[in-house]
Motif scaffolding. Sequence first.
Motif, short mmCIF file in Angstrom:
data_model
loop_
_atom_site.label_atom_id
_atom_site.label_comp_id
_atom_site.label_asym_id
_atom_site.label_seq_id
_atom_site.Cartn_x
_atom_site.Cartn_y
_atom_site.Cartn_z
N TYR B 94 0.83 -1.20 0.00
CA TYR B 94 0.00 0.00 0.00
C TYR B 94 0.87 1.25 0.00
O TYR B 94 0.72 2.13 -0.86
N LEU B 95 1.81 1.30 0.95
CA LEU B 95 2.63 2.50 1.05
C LEU B 95 3.59 2.61 -0.13
O LEU B 95 3.94 3.71 -0.55
N GLY B 96 3.99 1.47 -0.66
CA GLY B 96 4.84 1.47 -1.86
C GLY B 96 4.13 2.14 -3.02
O GLY B 96 4.69 3.02 -3.69
N GLY B 97 2.88 1.75 -3.24
CA GLY B 97 2.10 2.32 -4.34
C GLY B 97 1.84 3.80 -4.14
O GLY B 97 2.03 4.61 -5.05
N VAL B 98 1.43 4.14 -2.91
CA VAL B 98 1.14 5.55 -2.61
C VAL B 98 2.42 6.38 -2.75
O VAL B 98 2.42 7.45 -3.37
N SER B 99 3.52 5.86 -2.20
CA SER B 99 4.78 6.61 -2.20
C SER B 99 5.30 6.81 -3.61
O SER B 99 5.80 7.88 -3.96
N GLY B 141 12.16 11.66 1.10
CA GLY B 141 12.12 12.05 2.51
C GLY B 141 10.80 12.73 2.84
O GLY B 141 10.21 12.50 3.89
N SER B 142 10.33 13.58 1.90
CA SER B 142 9.05 14.27 2.12
C SER B 142 7.90 13.28 2.21
O SER B 142 6.99 13.45 3.02
N VAL B 143 7.94 12.25 1.37
CA VAL B 143 6.88 11.23 1.41
C VAL B 143 6.90 10.56 2.79
O VAL B 143 5.85 10.35 3.41
N GLY B 144 8.10 10.26 3.28
CA GLY B 144 8.23 9.63 4.60
C GLY B 144 7.67 10.53 5.69
O GLY B 144 6.93 10.07 6.57
N ILE B 145 7.99 11.82 5.61
CA ILE B 145 7.46 12.76 6.60
C ILE B 145 5.94 12.84 6.46
O ILE B 145 5.21 12.89 7.45
N GLY B 146 5.47 12.81 5.22
CA GLY B 146 4.02 12.80 4.97
C GLY B 146 3.34 11.61 5.61
O GLY B 146 2.25 11.72 6.18
N MET B 147 3.99 10.45 5.55
CA MET B 147 3.43 9.24 6.18
C MET B 147 3.35 9.41 7.70
O MET B 147 2.40 8.98 8.34
N MET B 148 4.42 10.04 8.25
CA MET B 148 4.41 10.27 9.70
C MET B 148 3.28 11.22 10.07
O MET B 148 2.59 11.03 11.07
N VAL B 149 3.10 12.24 9.25
CA VAL B 149 2.00 13.19 9.49
C VAL B 149 0.67 12.44 9.43
O VAL B 149 -0.20 12.61 10.30
N ALA B 150 0.52 11.58 8.42
CA ALA B 150 -0.75 10.83 8.25
C ALA B 150 -0.99 9.89 9.43
O ALA B 150 -2.12 9.65 9.82
N THR B 151 0.10 9.39 10.01
CA THR B 151 -0.02 8.49 11.15
C THR B 151 -0.78 9.14 12.31
O THR B 151 -1.55 8.51 13.01
N PHE B 152 -0.56 10.45 12.45
CA PHE B 152 -1.18 11.15 13.57
C PHE B 152 -2.39 11.98 13.14
O PHE B 152 -2.82 12.87 13.85
N SER B 153 -2.91 11.69 11.96
CA SER B 153 -3.99 12.52 11.43
C SER B 153 -5.19 11.68 11.03
O SER B 153 -5.18 11.04 9.98
N TYR B 224 13.94 8.81 6.70
CA TYR B 224 12.60 9.38 6.90
C TYR B 224 11.53 8.50 6.27
O TYR B 224 10.46 8.29 6.84
N PHE B 225 11.85 8.00 5.09
CA PHE B 225 10.87 7.15 4.40
C PHE B 225 10.60 5.89 5.25
O PHE B 225 9.46 5.51 5.49
N GLY B 226 11.68 5.29 5.72
CA GLY B 226 11.53 4.08 6.55
C GLY B 226 10.77 4.36 7.83
O GLY B 226 9.88 3.61 8.22
N ALA B 227 11.10 5.50 8.46
CA ALA B 227 10.42 5.85 9.72
C ALA B 227 8.94 6.11 9.46
O ALA B 227 8.08 5.69 10.25
N GLY B 228 8.64 6.76 8.33
CA GLY B 228 7.25 7.05 8.00
C GLY B 228 6.46 5.78 7.75
O GLY B 228 5.35 5.61 8.27
N VAL B 229 7.04 4.86 7.01
CA VAL B 229 6.37 3.59 6.71
C VAL B 229 6.17 2.79 8.01
O VAL B 229 5.10 2.24 8.26
N PHE B 230 7.21 2.78 8.83
CA PHE B 230 7.13 2.03 10.09
C PHE B 230 6.04 2.59 10.99
O PHE B 230 5.21 1.85 11.53
N ALA B 231 6.02 3.92 11.14
CA ALA B 231 5.03 4.56 12.02
C ALA B 231 3.62 4.29 11.51
O ALA B 231 2.72 3.94 12.27
#
Lengths: 304, 242
Positions: B94-99, B141-153, B224-231
């Motif tokens: 899922y995150l692969g496709g979105v990213s 990196g921005s995509v990863g940060i975006g995933m982290m943002v989405a995690t809390f949104s 960042y990408f890894g952290a975003g996907v993990f979160a």
Amino acid sequence: MRTPVLSAEGLGRSFGARTALVEVSLAVVPGELLVLIGPNGAGKTTLLEIVAGVASFGSGRLKVSAAIGFCPQGSLHWADLSPREQLIFLGQLYGLSRRAAALRAEELLTALGLLSHGDELAATLSGGMIRRLNLASGLVHRPGLLVLDEPTAGLDPENKRFVHELLRAETKGRGTAVLLSTHDFAEAQLLADRVAIMDQGRIVACDAPAALLGRRSSRAMIELDLGGADAGLRDRARAALSDFAPSARSEGDAIVLEVMDVTSALGRVAAALESVGLSPRAIRSRARSLEDVFVELTGRRLTE
Amino acid sequence: MRALIVFLKCARQQRRDPIGLGLTLGTAPAFVALYGLLFGTAGPGGGALQAFVPGLLVFAVIMVVFSAAMAVAKEVESGALRRLRLTPLRAVDYLGGVSLFQLLLGAGSVTLTLLTAALLGFDTKGVGLSAVGLGVLASAGSVGIGMMVATFSPTTSRAFLVASVAMFLLLLFSGVIFPRPDAQIFDLLPTTQLHLALSTLWSSDTGEDVGRRAAALLGLSLLYFGAGVFAFDLRHGLARRR
């Protein structure tokens, strides 16, 4: 004897201090439609989510030997995709080729009466259509066990009919096992091969509707329409009737009681009402319903 | 394969939102055009535009944070992610496709920004493609940060607000607008590394320096990408059923 596709034994689940499920055991065989009925908080949704694998259970054993299609409550769709696009997308995620997924989407859109809206964005569909799309989404991969949480709640008769027909086709035509919850006793009686009555996290009875209705089959129901009688007067009437019909209960403006024999009970009913100075607007006798069975087993109505 | 299916679904959804697509792809190029028109290209080395373009490329990359976060938060908010959790789709697919789709948007935005600048007289010094490559690396990196943002949104409006906080951090402490603080921790921002890499690229430094910056940017972006996907996986894990 067919092997169950779903077999649960002694399932238990608690949320902190609140117990949601207590020693729940049930089995569903292919082609069977088992309806869970019970009030809010009875544990129906928890049980369905556990069976569908999206929630965990604390104790007991659960075995599911078929692919599961789960339709939870609420809308789980993409507003900016059409029903056809969503079904094809989901079909592909389940491993169907694009062509096979497109054929399956066509099949489901037809079965659920959504074909003429198949290419409109989901955002423009009515609530009833969205519910049907939700059901179609759970069926894309031809599951062997379909788990539905109140699939017809809030639907108009036309939408309900589509859902009922599809469920019959799935169970009797394809042999899909179906486990669904509802608040609607009439729907349960209409659809179910078996009905499981749930209350306070337990299954208090599970049998074919006819068998449940056949419990104490010599009994009959009398419904006394008391018109606009005030609540105090109704309560006094109920107390007087309870002397010979302990199950007498209020249902809106009426009192419903269960008797051995209608003819012989009528005299006592009239005497009891007269003793509190009340004359009913109408007296009706009717066959026992699943709701009466529910009240008999749980001591309360579904809406209480 | 499933990642590709998700990618195509994202593309279809984006096609239905031309305004969103336009804002993601066109904001930075539009500001480049505005700067070009307001300040011109006079002066040594392309004048004001020459100074503004690296910062605006960083801004183009930051737009991806909003786009990625809001695209995923929309799925959470609509319940569509709950539907996906009922399928065999794994988080990585899922995150692969979105990213991948968001990365494409990032690449598009960076390319359009640079093309607009070049059309207005910005001197790419023959390393425009390298600049785009650096922009794409930073977009990851921005995509990863975006995933982290989405995690809390749980909603898109929350995603917008949280992404705005991230934008301030990425913009204000990376040296793009104000001088970079001395604290080395801000070197860990992908935007800091992108800005430094672009400055190095266009200051005629040695290829070795640019390579070092690019490597740092790649490492950070992957982190960042890894952290975003993990979160995200931790919060909304897919295909974790019994």
